[in-house]
Structures are given as structure tokens and as C-alpha cells.
Design an enzyme around this catalytic site. Structure first.
Site, mmCIF file in Angstrom:
data_model
loop_
_atom_site.group_PDB
_atom_site.id
_atom_site.type_symbol
_atom_site.label_atom_id
_atom_site.label_comp_id
_atom_site.label_asym_id
_atom_site.label_seq_id
_atom_site.Cartn_x
_atom_site.Cartn_y
_atom_site.Cartn_z
ATOM 1 N N GLU A 1 0.839 -1.186 0.000
ATOM 2 C CA GLU A 1 0.000 0.000 0.000
ATOM 3 C C GLU A 1 0.881 1.245 0.000
ATOM 4 O O GLU A 1 2.098 1.161 0.188
ATOM 5 C CB GLU A 1 -0.941 -0.010 1.211
ATOM 6 C CG GLU A 1 -1.931 -1.171 1.168
ATOM 7 C CD GLU A 1 -2.910 -1.171 2.326
ATOM 8 O OE1 GLU A 1 -2.664 -0.457 3.312
ATOM 9 O OE2 GLU A 1 -3.914 -1.875 2.243
ATOM 10 N N HIS B 1 -9.072 9.662 3.292
ATOM 11 C CA HIS B 1 -8.756 8.590 2.348
ATOM 12 C C HIS B 1 -9.014 9.115 0.945
ATOM 13 O O HIS B 1 -10.060 9.719 0.687
ATOM 14 C CB HIS B 1 -9.610 7.347 2.618
ATOM 15 C CG HIS B 1 -9.044 6.112 1.991
ATOM 16 N ND1 HIS B 1 -9.061 5.911 0.634
ATOM 17 C CD2 HIS B 1 -8.416 5.037 2.532
ATOM 18 C CE1 HIS B 1 -8.484 4.753 0.365
ATOM 19 N NE2 HIS B 1 -8.079 4.206 1.498
ATOM 20 N N ARG C 1 -1.204 8.770 1.620
ATOM 21 C CA ARG C 1 -2.593 9.171 1.443
ATOM 22 C C ARG C 1 -2.795 10.686 1.418
ATOM 23 O O ARG C 1 -3.611 11.185 0.660
ATOM 24 C CB ARG C 1 -3.447 8.572 2.563
ATOM 25 C CG ARG C 1 -3.625 7.073 2.407
ATOM 26 C CD ARG C 1 -4.348 6.480 3.588
ATOM 27 N NE ARG C 1 -4.556 5.051 3.367
ATOM 28 C CZ ARG C 1 -5.090 4.240 4.268
ATOM 29 N NH1 ARG C 1 -5.455 4.712 5.440
ATOM 30 N NH2 ARG C 1 -5.263 2.954 4.001
ATOM 31 N N HIS D 1 -11.301 9.731 6.978
ATOM 32 C CA HIS D 1 -11.075 8.294 7.144
ATOM 33 C C HIS D 1 -10.544 7.915 8.524
ATOM 34 O O HIS D 1 -10.951 6.908 9.083
ATOM 35 C CB HIS D 1 -10.103 7.827 6.069
ATOM 36 C CG HIS D 1 -9.820 6.356 6.062
ATOM 37 N ND1 HIS D 1 -10.818 5.419 5.894
ATOM 38 C CD2 HIS D 1 -8.663 5.665 6.197
ATOM 39 C CE1 HIS D 1 -10.276 4.193 5.916
ATOM 40 N NE2 HIS D 1 -8.983 4.321 6.114
ATOM 41 N N ARG E 1 -0.914 8.694 9.381
ATOM 42 C CA ARG E 1 -0.829 7.243 9.602
ATOM 43 C C ARG E 1 -0.416 6.510 8.337
ATOM 44 O O ARG E 1 -0.974 6.728 7.267
ATOM 45 C CB ARG E 1 -2.206 6.722 10.055
ATOM 46 C CG ARG E 1 -2.284 5.204 10.192
ATOM 47 C CD ARG E 1 -3.650 4.792 10.683
ATOM 48 N NE ARG E 1 -4.680 4.988 9.689
ATOM 49 C CZ ARG E 1 -5.063 4.056 8.802
ATOM 50 N NH1 ARG E 1 -4.465 2.879 8.762
ATOM 51 N NH2 ARG E 1 -6.041 4.310 7.953
#
Length: 543
Positions: free
Chosen positions: A114, A243, A289, A350, A385
Site C-alpha cells: 500500500e 482517504h 494518502r 477516514h 498514519r
């Protein structure tokens, strides 16, 4: 008589369930779930759990990736603690019965990659990891004789020694300590008093403070608001992760298109089919992100478009159906065949990187009170994060807090007064709650979203204070309801987010300010202390 337990756990996501199962063999546990056990952000997590399980990968690289994503604000010791325990956490889940997706030859777990990760290290169960984990642990919870489960119950407020002494005019002179909580039974409308030696906040995040969110309806920041009202410090609330890819469709409420789609080759495109990420970052679709969300926000505003498109249709159809069965099925229900068409997406709130300040055991500023999972600010996530570190944090801190509780000296159970409804009546109309909820979420999206300015933040804070006073008056005069409790908590969390954002005079990680676009030399957490701020006054309700 108040119900009495050794451990009261408020919240039924992965952090709460992990904690419950870790202590239940030795303690009498009460687990409070706002709705059904499956209604949590953990259950909605698609991607997976980040952990070093491959010989090509190292714990040092996982730590480094986390620190880079966190933009200088991660706690290095906590980051090392979590990354080091990744393998053991996955092993524990496997022992509980979770069956992670394996390679075709069954030799190893299938690991995906990811954004922000330097290696494939995300272990998963197809594209519905959270749901599979929650289902497995929920069954264990229901079968355990030492766990009392209260579903469809919502905590109203914590009961602390200082609050009790305030009512009795006593002052022990010691630091504060948590004695339990008041909890509303949504099925009967009655308020329960639950006394506990140790109380754990595991209530998740606060995504519902925004108009667009990937979070379930229960994500209303309850634990953060309760901890603040009780006197805990709150940190880094300005860092709300948006997100980049939430499905944009009138009938697709909060449906997330997992980061793994980009990890497996999905490309972000404009309506005319041209890519735009190469112009924004050298990592393109695999940038962290915050970078991708800002790029999408920029392109949408620049071009006046409602959404962008995520295209994985260049991959074989059987590959897509095997790797993303739930995303494929849900999109198909809405008339989008992702094997042939691009998916319309927009950014959405998110994850809350900030929360209740804790140490490495999940302990808060108040004795006998712990915070774990998204409710907490442990120092792991810093200013942003890293993908799939959240479920890992739930596991590691659920176990760390459980160990601390099992080693804690036994506490005397105090006498706790009943909830006082003698001066309140039934609400004559609920329109204030609905109207305020809608107004709050809309102006938080417009004024405190992906890109911020001093002017927008000031306007938001002004509106929050006006709404807060109205809701406080309503709360003081009428019987509590689930919606009223959630709205009260959302307003408190909104205030904490805005105040934190106002205090940060730079752009770092998830906080981007047009007034302060530069990065300061020193990374300093934003810490809010209840004693220094005006917060909601104590109500007449049993306080």
C-alpha cells in the site's frame, strides 16, 4: 444497585475485542457496544494489517516507512514497539482462527503493498480483512463465560473521583481516578451505572464530524469527548486522514475503495482518461494518502469536477475478481463493472491520528482509565498514519493495556450515584439535533477539510461555539438519547480539531494550511489541556 465489574471496555472494534479476550480468563469483563458488534470501523477495514512477515522485509524498514509517513511527529520508541510485535500479533489472530489469504501454492501468506510502504507487508483476508477478524473474535467474545456483553448501549460520560468529590464537597488531594461510566440502554431508554476497577476507552474515531467519510455511523468521537470532559489531555487532533478514494455514487454511502487497488496497479485518471498523479509526486499512485488526497482535491477544484476515476480495468478480469471480490460485487450492484470501467472516487474523512494521550501501556492522565485504538494518541501515527498500521496498533495496544491491567493492584469499588433525571423532561421535538448534526458536518467539510485557512478555521470555531451552547441547553433540560449524546460528542471533537488546527502554524503531514504552507524546523505535537480551555459545562444529569 450499580452493576460491578473488574474491567469495563467501552467499544467493540478490534482494540476492544483484543483487550477483552486478553483479560477475560482472569477478570470479570463488561463490554459495551453502541450498536451490534459488527458495527465498527475495524469491521469495515478492507486492506489488511501491516507486519513484517517476509524475509525480504525488515522491522527497521517498517519503522522507517512509518516515521517518514508520520512527518517527524511519530514517537520513535512506540513505533519500534509496534513494528517489533507485528509478527506476534498476526500469530495471535491465526491462533484465534483468522484465515489470512495465502499464495496460490499455499506456501506463504499473500502480502500486498500500500502507499508509503517500501515492501509488500500487508497481510489480508481478500478485501474484507476487518470483517473476517471481527467475526472470528466476536464469536470468541460471545462464548466466553467471563464477558458480559451490552449491545445497543452507548456510554454517556465517565464517572471520576473528582466528579464524585465535587458533588459531595470532598477533595482527597490526590490525582483523579476513573470509577466507571453512565451508559444508556438504547432499547429501553434507561441509564445504567456501571462501576469498574479499570475502564477502557476503545470507541474508535470521529469521521462522522465530516460530511463525507468512510467511517460507519458509530464513529462520533465518543471516547475522545468523554476523556476530555473527564480531564485528559488530547493531542494532534488536527491530523485527520482523508482517504483519497471513497466511491462517488448517490447510493454508495461511505463505501471505501481500498488502497490495495492502487497497490495492485490501479491508476488515477481525470474524466478524459489522462493520469495526473505523475505531475504531483514521483511516487505517483503509491504516494502516501495525504499527498494523493490533496492531489485529487486540487484537480477537482481546478477543473470544477465532482470526482476523479480509479482504473484497474487494464488488469485481467479474473485477477480483479479474485483480489477484490467485495469491491467488485458492490460496484457491480451500482452498475459499475470494474473489470471494464473506471471507478468514480472522491476523498473522504477516514482516520483520526490524534486522540486521548496515552503512554506505551494505553494509560491516560487519569488513574484506572485506558484508551486504545483510534480513540488514543499513542505517538505511532504522528502527523499521518501509514496504511494498515491502524489494525496493528489495535492489536499491540490491546495486548499492552491488558498486560498492564492484569498487573495492576486491585482497586476498591466505590459507591456510585444513580443517574439523576429528576430535573429533566422528554424532548418536545428532535429537529434541533438533526439540523445541528447536518450543519456541523457540512461546515467542518467546507472549513476544516483537506486544505485549511485561518479565516475558515475561525468561522468554524465561531459556529461550533454557537451550536455547542444550544445543544448544552438542550442536554441540560431533556432526557438523553443516542442522537443527543453523539451530537454533544461530535461538537466537542469538532472544537478540539479546530483548536488544534489553529495552534499549528505550519503545514505538516495531514494538516495543510494556505496561510502557513512551510514546514517548521522542529516537529512539536499539539497538546490540548482541559484546564486551559473552556469546554462543555457539567450538566445537571447526575454530575
Amino acid at each position: 444497585m450499580p452493576q460491578q465489574f473488574d474491567v469495563l471496555i467501552i467499544g467493540s472494534g478490534l482494540a476492544g475485542l483484543t483487550m477483552a479476550l486478553q483479560v477475560a480468563d482472569h477478570k470479570r469483563v463488561c463490554l459495551v457496544s453502541k450498536r451490534e458488534m459488527s458495527d465498527s470501523a475495524s469491521s469495515w477495514a478492507q486492506g489488511g494489517i501491516a507486519a513484517v512477515l517476509n524475509s525480504d522485509d525488515t522491522i527497521e524498514e517498517h519503522i522507517q516507512d512509518t516515521l517518514i509517513a508520520g512527518a517527524g511527529l511519530c514517537d520513535a520508541e512506540v513505533t519500534r514497539m509496534v513494528a517489533t510485535q507485528g509478527f506476534a500479533a498476526i500469530e495471535w489472530l491465526i491462533n484465534q482462527g483468522v484465515e489470512f489469504t495465502r499464495e496460490a501454492d499455499n506456501s506463504h501468506f499473500h502480502l500486498t503493498r500500500e502507499g508509503g510502504h517500501s515492501h509488500r507487508r500487508v497481510v489480508h483476508v481478500a478485501d474484507a480483512t476487518g470483517q473476517a477478524v471481527q467475526k472470528t473474535l466476536t464469536q470468541k467474545i460471545r462464548e466466553h463465560a467471563n464477558i458480559t456483553l451490552f449491545e445497543n448501549h452507548i456510554a454517556i460520560d465517565l464517572i471520576t473521583e473528582k466528579k464524585l468529590n465535587k458533588n459531595t464537597k470532598k477533595d482527597s488531594g490526590k490525582g483523579d481516578s476513573c470509577k466507571g461510566a453512565y451508559v444508556l440502554d438504547n432499547s429501553t431508554g434507561k441509564v445504567m451505572t456501571i462501576a469498574a476497577q479499570q475502564t477502557v476507552l476503545a470507541t474508535g474515531g470521529a469521521g462522522k464530524v465530516y460530511l463525507y467519510t468512510t467511517n460507519p455511523d458509530v464513529s462520533t468521537g465518543d471516547g475522545i469527548a468523554m476523556a476530555w470532559r473527564a480531564g485528559c489531555r488530547i493531542a494532534n487532533m488536527e491530523f485527520i486522514q482523508f482517504h483519497p478514494t471513497c466511491l462517488y455514487h448517490p447510493h454508495a454511502k461511505s463505501f471505501l475503495i481500498s488502497e490495495v487497488v492502487r497497490g495492485e496497479g490501479g491508476l488515477l485518471k481525470l474524466p478524459d482518461g489522462t493520469r495526473f498523479m505523475p505531475e504531483h509526486d514521483s511516487r505517483e499512485e503509491l504516494a502516501p494518502r495525504d499527498v494523493v488526497a490533496r492531489a485529487i482535491d486540487f484537480e477537482m477544484k481546478k477543473r470544477g469536477i465532482d470526482c476523479v476515476y480509479l482504473d484497474i480495468s487494464h488488469k485481467p478480469a479474473d485477477f480483479i475478481q479474485e483480489h477484490f471480490p467485495n469491491i467488485y460485487a458492490r460496484c457491480l450492484e451500482l452498475g459499475i463493472d470494474i473489470t471494464k470501467q473506471a471507478i468514480p472516487v472522491v476523498p473522504a474523512a477516514h482516520y483520526s491520528c490524534g486522540g486521548v494521550m496515552t503512554d506505551s501501556t494505553g494509560s491516560t492522565d487519569i488513574a484506572c482509565l485506558y484508551a486504545i485504538g483510534e480513540t488514543a494518541c499513542t505517538g505511532l501515527h504522528g502527523a499521518n498514519r501509514l496504511a494498515s498500521n491502524s489494525l496493528l496498533e489495535c492489536l499491540v495496544f490491546g495486548q499492552a493495556a491488558a498486560k498492564a491491567i492484569l498487573n495492576a493492584p486491585k482497586q476498591a469499588i466505590s459507591y456510585l450515584p444513580h443517574w439523576d433525571e429528576s430535573r429533566v423532561t422528554d424532548a418536545d421535538e428532535e429537529v434541533l439535533i438533526t439540523h445541528t448534526w447536518n450543519e456541523l458536518r457540512r461546515f467542518m467539510w467546507n472549513y476544516v477539510g483537506i486544505v485549511r485557512t485561518n479565516k475558515r478555521l475561525s468561522r468554524a470555531l465561531h459556529r461550533i461555539h454557537m451550536l455547542r451552547d444550544e445543544v448544552h441547553e438542550f442536554y441540560s433540560n431533556f432526557r438523553v438519547s443516542n442522537d443527543l449524546i453523539e451530537l454533544r460528542n461530535l461538537l466537542q471533537v469538532a472544537e478540539l480539531i479546530v483548536k488544534s488546527a489553529i495552534e499549528r502554524h505550519e503545514s505538516r503531514g495531514l494538516h495543510y494550511s494556505k496561510d502557513y504552507p512551510e514546514l517548521l524546523d522542529e516537529a512539536i505535537p499539539t497538546v490540548l489541556e482541559p484546564s486551559k480551555y473552556y469546554s462543555l459545562l457539567d450538566s445537571k444529569h447526575g454530575h
